[in-house]
Design an enzyme around this catalytic site. Sequence first.
Site, PDB file in Angstrom:
ATOM      1  N   CYS A   1       0.856  -1.187   0.000  1.00  0.00           N
ATOM      2  CA  CYS A   1       0.000   0.000   0.000  1.00  0.00           C
ATOM      3  C   CYS A   1       0.892   1.236   0.000  1.00  0.00           C
ATOM      4  O   CYS A   1       1.868   1.327   0.729  1.00  0.00           O
ATOM      5  CB  CYS A   1      -0.939   0.109   1.189  1.00  0.00           C
ATOM      6  SG  CYS A   1      -2.112  -1.223   1.311  1.00  0.00           S
TER       7      CYS A   1
ATOM      8  N   ARG B   1       3.826  -0.518  -4.823  1.00  0.00           N
ATOM      9  CA  ARG B   1       3.571  -0.961  -3.448  1.00  0.00           C
ATOM     10  C   ARG B   1       2.233  -1.685  -3.309  1.00  0.00           C
ATOM     11  O   ARG B   1       1.929  -2.260  -2.264  1.00  0.00           O
ATOM     12  CB  ARG B   1       3.570   0.241  -2.499  1.00  0.00           C
ATOM     13  CG  ARG B   1       4.847   1.045  -2.513  1.00  0.00           C
ATOM     14  CD  ARG B   1       4.743   2.171  -1.530  1.00  0.00           C
ATOM     15  NE  ARG B   1       4.802   1.672  -0.176  1.00  0.00           N
ATOM     16  CZ  ARG B   1       5.905   1.525   0.523  1.00  0.00           C
ATOM     17  NH1 ARG B   1       7.055   1.870   0.005  1.00  0.00           N
ATOM     18  NH2 ARG B   1       5.868   1.056   1.750  1.00  0.00           N
TER      19      ARG B   1
ATOM     20  N   TRP C   1      -2.910  -2.773  -1.584  1.00  0.00           N
ATOM     21  CA  TRP C   1      -2.656  -4.205  -1.674  1.00  0.00           C
ATOM     22  C   TRP C   1      -3.505  -4.801  -0.555  1.00  0.00           C
ATOM     23  O   TRP C   1      -3.224  -4.598   0.621  1.00  0.00           O
ATOM     24  CB  TRP C   1      -1.174  -4.497  -1.452  1.00  0.00           C
ATOM     25  CG  TRP C   1      -0.826  -5.947  -1.626  1.00  0.00           C
ATOM     26  CD1 TRP C   1      -0.496  -6.568  -2.796  1.00  0.00           C
ATOM     27  CD2 TRP C   1      -0.758  -6.948  -0.607  1.00  0.00           C
ATOM     28  NE1 TRP C   1      -0.236  -7.901  -2.557  1.00  0.00           N
ATOM     29  CE2 TRP C   1      -0.384  -8.158  -1.230  1.00  0.00           C
ATOM     30  CE3 TRP C   1      -0.969  -6.953   0.765  1.00  0.00           C
ATOM     31  CZ2 TRP C   1      -0.227  -9.350  -0.532  1.00  0.00           C
ATOM     32  CZ3 TRP C   1      -0.819  -8.144   1.469  1.00  0.00           C
ATOM     33  CH2 TRP C   1      -0.445  -9.326   0.815  1.00  0.00           C
TER      34      TRP C   1
ATOM     35  N   ASN D   1      -1.532   2.159   5.681  1.00  0.00           N
ATOM     36  CA  ASN D   1      -0.704   1.043   5.233  1.00  0.00           C
ATOM     37  C   ASN D   1      -0.327   0.250   6.472  1.00  0.00           C
ATOM     38  O   ASN D   1       0.190   0.826   7.427  1.00  0.00           O
ATOM     39  CB  ASN D   1       0.558   1.581   4.540  1.00  0.00           C
ATOM     40  CG  ASN D   1       1.575   0.473   4.268  1.00  0.00           C
ATOM     41  OD1 ASN D   1       1.220  -0.691   4.133  1.00  0.00           O
ATOM     42  ND2 ASN D   1       2.843   0.849   4.187  1.00  0.00           N
ATOM     43  N   GLY D   2      -0.611  -1.051   6.454  1.00  0.00           N
ATOM     44  CA  GLY D   2      -0.302  -1.883   7.616  1.00  0.00           C
ATOM     45  C   GLY D   2      -1.528  -2.681   8.007  1.00  0.00           C
ATOM     46  O   GLY D   2      -2.474  -2.803   7.239  1.00  0.00           O
TER      47      GLY D   2
ATOM     48  N   GLU E   1      16.128 -19.111  -7.691  1.00  0.00           N
ATOM     49  CA  GLU E   1      15.803 -17.735  -8.105  1.00  0.00           C
ATOM     50  C   GLU E   1      15.123 -17.740  -9.487  1.00  0.00           C
ATOM     51  O   GLU E   1      14.143 -17.023  -9.707  1.00  0.00           O
ATOM     52  CB  GLU E   1      17.089 -16.890  -8.122  1.00  0.00           C
ATOM     53  CG  GLU E   1      16.980 -15.508  -8.740  1.00  0.00           C
ATOM     54  CD  GLU E   1      16.006 -14.569  -8.032  1.00  0.00           C
ATOM     55  OE1 GLU E   1      15.461 -14.927  -6.980  1.00  0.00           O
ATOM     56  OE2 GLU E   1      15.776 -13.471  -8.567  1.00  0.00           O
TER      57      GLU E   1
ATOM     58  N   LYS F   1      11.338 -16.373 -10.262  1.00  0.00           N
ATOM     59  CA  LYS F   1      11.043 -15.352 -11.282  1.00  0.00           C
ATOM     60  C   LYS F   1       9.917 -15.840 -12.183  1.00  0.00           C
ATOM     61  O   LYS F   1       8.988 -15.110 -12.481  1.00  0.00           O
ATOM     62  CB  LYS F   1      12.263 -15.059 -12.179  1.00  0.00           C
ATOM     63  CG  LYS F   1      13.407 -14.277 -11.622  1.00  0.00           C
ATOM     64  CD  LYS F   1      13.137 -12.843 -11.326  1.00  0.00           C
ATOM     65  CE  LYS F   1      12.594 -12.690  -9.943  1.00  0.00           C
ATOM     66  NZ  LYS F   1      13.499 -12.330  -8.899  1.00  0.00           N
TER      67      LYS F   1
ATOM     68  N   GLU G   1       6.441 -16.018 -10.295  1.00  0.00           N
ATOM     69  CA  GLU G   1       5.816 -14.782  -9.817  1.00  0.00           C
ATOM     70  C   GLU G   1       5.285 -13.900 -10.935  1.00  0.00           C
ATOM     71  O   GLU G   1       4.292 -13.215 -10.745  1.00  0.00           O
ATOM     72  CB  GLU G   1       6.730 -13.989  -8.862  1.00  0.00           C
ATOM     73  CG  GLU G   1       7.865 -13.232  -9.486  1.00  0.00           C
ATOM     74  CD  GLU G   1       8.571 -12.312  -8.482  1.00  0.00           C
ATOM     75  OE1 GLU G   1       9.788 -12.155  -8.618  1.00  0.00           O
ATOM     76  OE2 GLU G   1       7.929 -11.759  -7.590  1.00  0.00           O
TER      77      GLU G   1
ATOM     78  N   HIS H   1      15.238 -37.782  -5.199  1.00  0.00           N
ATOM     79  CA  HIS H   1      14.650 -38.102  -3.894  1.00  0.00           C
ATOM     80  C   HIS H   1      13.152 -37.807  -3.856  1.00  0.00           C
ATOM     81  O   HIS H   1      12.583 -37.654  -2.779  1.00  0.00           O
ATOM     82  CB  HIS H   1      15.385 -37.341  -2.787  1.00  0.00           C
ATOM     83  CG  HIS H   1      16.807 -37.778  -2.629  1.00  0.00           C
ATOM     84  ND1 HIS H   1      17.161 -39.015  -2.136  1.00  0.00           N
ATOM     85  CD2 HIS H   1      17.981 -37.165  -2.961  1.00  0.00           C
ATOM     86  CE1 HIS H   1      18.480 -39.140  -2.139  1.00  0.00           C
ATOM     87  NE2 HIS H   1      19.006 -38.029  -2.647  1.00  0.00           N
TER      88      HIS H   1
ATOM     89  N   LYS I   1       5.785  -4.803  -4.344  1.00  0.00           N
ATOM     90  CA  LYS I   1       7.249  -4.735  -4.265  1.00  0.00           C
ATOM     91  C   LYS I   1       7.756  -4.778  -2.817  1.00  0.00           C
ATOM     92  O   LYS I   1       8.697  -5.485  -2.514  1.00  0.00           O
ATOM     93  CB  LYS I   1       7.719  -3.455  -4.960  1.00  0.00           C
ATOM     94  CG  LYS I   1       9.215  -3.302  -5.050  1.00  0.00           C
ATOM     95  CD  LYS I   1       9.776  -4.137  -6.164  1.00  0.00           C
ATOM     96  CE  LYS I   1      11.273  -4.009  -6.295  1.00  0.00           C
ATOM     97  NZ  LYS I   1      11.823  -5.166  -7.019  1.00  0.00           N
TER      98      LYS I   1
HETATM   99  C1  AGP Z   1      11.461 -11.219  -5.918  1.00  0.00           C
HETATM  100  O1  AGP Z   1      11.340 -11.183  -7.284  1.00  0.00           O
HETATM  101  C2  AGP Z   1      10.305 -10.868  -5.138  1.00  0.00           C
HETATM  102  N1  AGP Z   1       9.481  -9.884  -5.641  1.00  0.00           N
HETATM  103  C3  AGP Z   1      10.398 -11.011  -3.634  1.00  0.00           C
HETATM  104  O2  AGP Z   1      10.674 -12.351  -3.389  1.00  0.00           O
HETATM  105  C4  AGP Z   1      11.402 -10.136  -2.858  1.00  0.00           C
HETATM  106  O3  AGP Z   1      12.699 -10.514  -3.175  1.00  0.00           O
HETATM  107  C5  AGP Z   1      11.121 -10.291  -1.353  1.00  0.00           C
HETATM  108  O4  AGP Z   1       9.816  -9.854  -1.078  1.00  0.00           O
HETATM  109  C6  AGP Z   1      12.110  -9.577  -0.496  1.00  0.00           C
HETATM  110  O5  AGP Z   1      12.077  -8.204  -0.693  1.00  0.00           O
HETATM  111  P1  AGP Z   1      13.220  -7.273  -0.127  1.00  0.00           P
HETATM  112  O6  AGP Z   1      14.474  -7.666  -0.781  1.00  0.00           O
HETATM  113  O7  AGP Z   1      12.781  -5.882  -0.446  1.00  0.00           O
HETATM  114  O8  AGP Z   1      13.261  -7.523   1.359  1.00  0.00           O
END
Ligand code: AGP
Length: 592
Positions: A2, A28, A75, A101-102, A469, A473, A476, A492, A587
Amino acid sequence: MCGIIGYCSKNGKASQVIFEDLKRMEYRGYDSSGVAMISDGKLLVKKGVGKLEEVNRKYKLDKIPGSVGIGHTRWATHGGVTQINTHPHCDCRNEIAVIHNGIVDNYQELRKDLIKRKHRFLSETDTEVIPHMLEDEMKRGRSLEEAVMAVAPRLEGSYAFLAISTNEPGKVVGTRKGSPLVVGLGKNKAFAASDSMALAGQIDQLYMMGEGEIAVLTADKTVFFDSTGRPISKKATKPDAVWNDNNKEGYEYFMLKEIMEQPDTLLAATHQDKDVFTAVALDVLRADQIIVTACGSSRYAALVGRYLFSSVGKKFCEVVMASEFQYFAESVSRNTLVLAISQSGETLDVIDGVELARKAGARIVSIINRPQSLLGELSHNVLYLNCGPEIGVAATKSFLNQLAIFYLLAFSMVHSFDMAVDNIRKVSRQVARAIDWNNDVIAGITKEYHDKNDFYYIARGINFAIASEGALKLKEISYIHAEGMPAGELKHGTLSLIEEGTPVLVICPGDFTYKETLGNAIEAKARGARIIAVSDVNNEVYDHWIRIPRVHDLLYPMVSVVPLQLLAYHMATRRGRNPDMPRNLAKSVTVR
Ligand code: AGP
């Protein structure tokens, strides 16, 4: 999560500014948005579901008259994504509007109590208790700031909220606990926002709001109070110019721009103070135990860092998912060094863990991208990524620079900082080649695989976290299920999921992991897998070869992650997804 913005001006066109600032905070949260203005003594609220531009097209948020107002980009946490749950929320008389926000953890009790006292609620949100509580306080003759001071201590959880009232039309009042809030001042204008980036180019002075502090903004004058209501004077900082740069520079999406600029941003990672790195390296070497805490991509960078610390500095460290950190809090002591990794410096899970660790007397070193962050304030020392604003929700350049910082730190442990800087500078050219060689090739590969439902990513040793990673990507932003794992783990359990045509991404550079990883790829192929390999060495087992340049073994993660970012990007766009704003995500993750 947010974005909140409050703005006091004298020009009657505040909603235009609020709208523009909301655009810069859309990363956000982007499921709905709204603006409330005070105009001719009346409260005007417009809000709707969808991306900010869509909401604006429908409700003309930027055309609401007035010189003072607040805006929100959401959000959703409490209450579905509906117009009624969209902020701002108001009191019964439509005189007070609040954005937040929160999460107000105790909202259910507060709401029950307010309903008993005949308050009418419209939404399912936790936030709506705030304007009703303010209403009660203002009915008792309190000013808006006195009402905020009375209400805030009764809210449990984390919040940053801003309030306006028709009774005091020139004013925005804001406070925070756990969630970020900054105040920015320019000539005859005052802002409060979740993020200093929202205020880019509009302010001369920036104030970071401390826990429980209250800001009272008017166009001419802004005053601050501590949580007990005592006036305080705060020190302003100058807003950082680099963080004003947030346009797409001709790219269709921020994510692509951020992938493409990595050769340069990687160079910026080397612009560091050697003494600071030497001091932190000493901290690492001296500590009895090192716990690295982070979430998502930042945690995968930490897993690469763990290999670097072990193989270069001969120092073992544990990487703990930040959301799980609290369950290990008993093991943290004065002799623990906690390394917190976060692009945003705002992730609440990370902040929670760091607060616990501080209480136990641990030393805190953070690796952060955003300047002036909550995490930075909690840390004894901060190393910065220097990659500039990252707007796409998917971490790309910040991840690469996190790898670079770990590399510099590991080599600082053996007094080789300068050599590490040289190596990263050289590898930045190899990153450029990895992009040039592969952008079109990968776009082509996605033609064949964009309708697949499952992808598996495998690698070993220092490259294993790159598999994770890459899978993160892909899932998400393209909404395809993907799993990353050490190649040796496949047999396994997961191998039973491999069938004719299942794509398996193999990160298989010509390093000390090569032979065994290749062996695992052959096992997958024998069960029908299609092998897409990221490697500097071609092999007949590969159905597709994504070629990366040959580099030193410890630098492969920096070149092999880049094609995986491109793969996720092309897959998402081919499937018609907006990679900058994937559904359900944001984000900065400022909730638990
Ligand atoms: C990665 O592509 C993500 N959007 C997410 O996993 C991100 O890395 C995670 O939320 C951590 O964020 P930060 O590095 O701002 O703490």
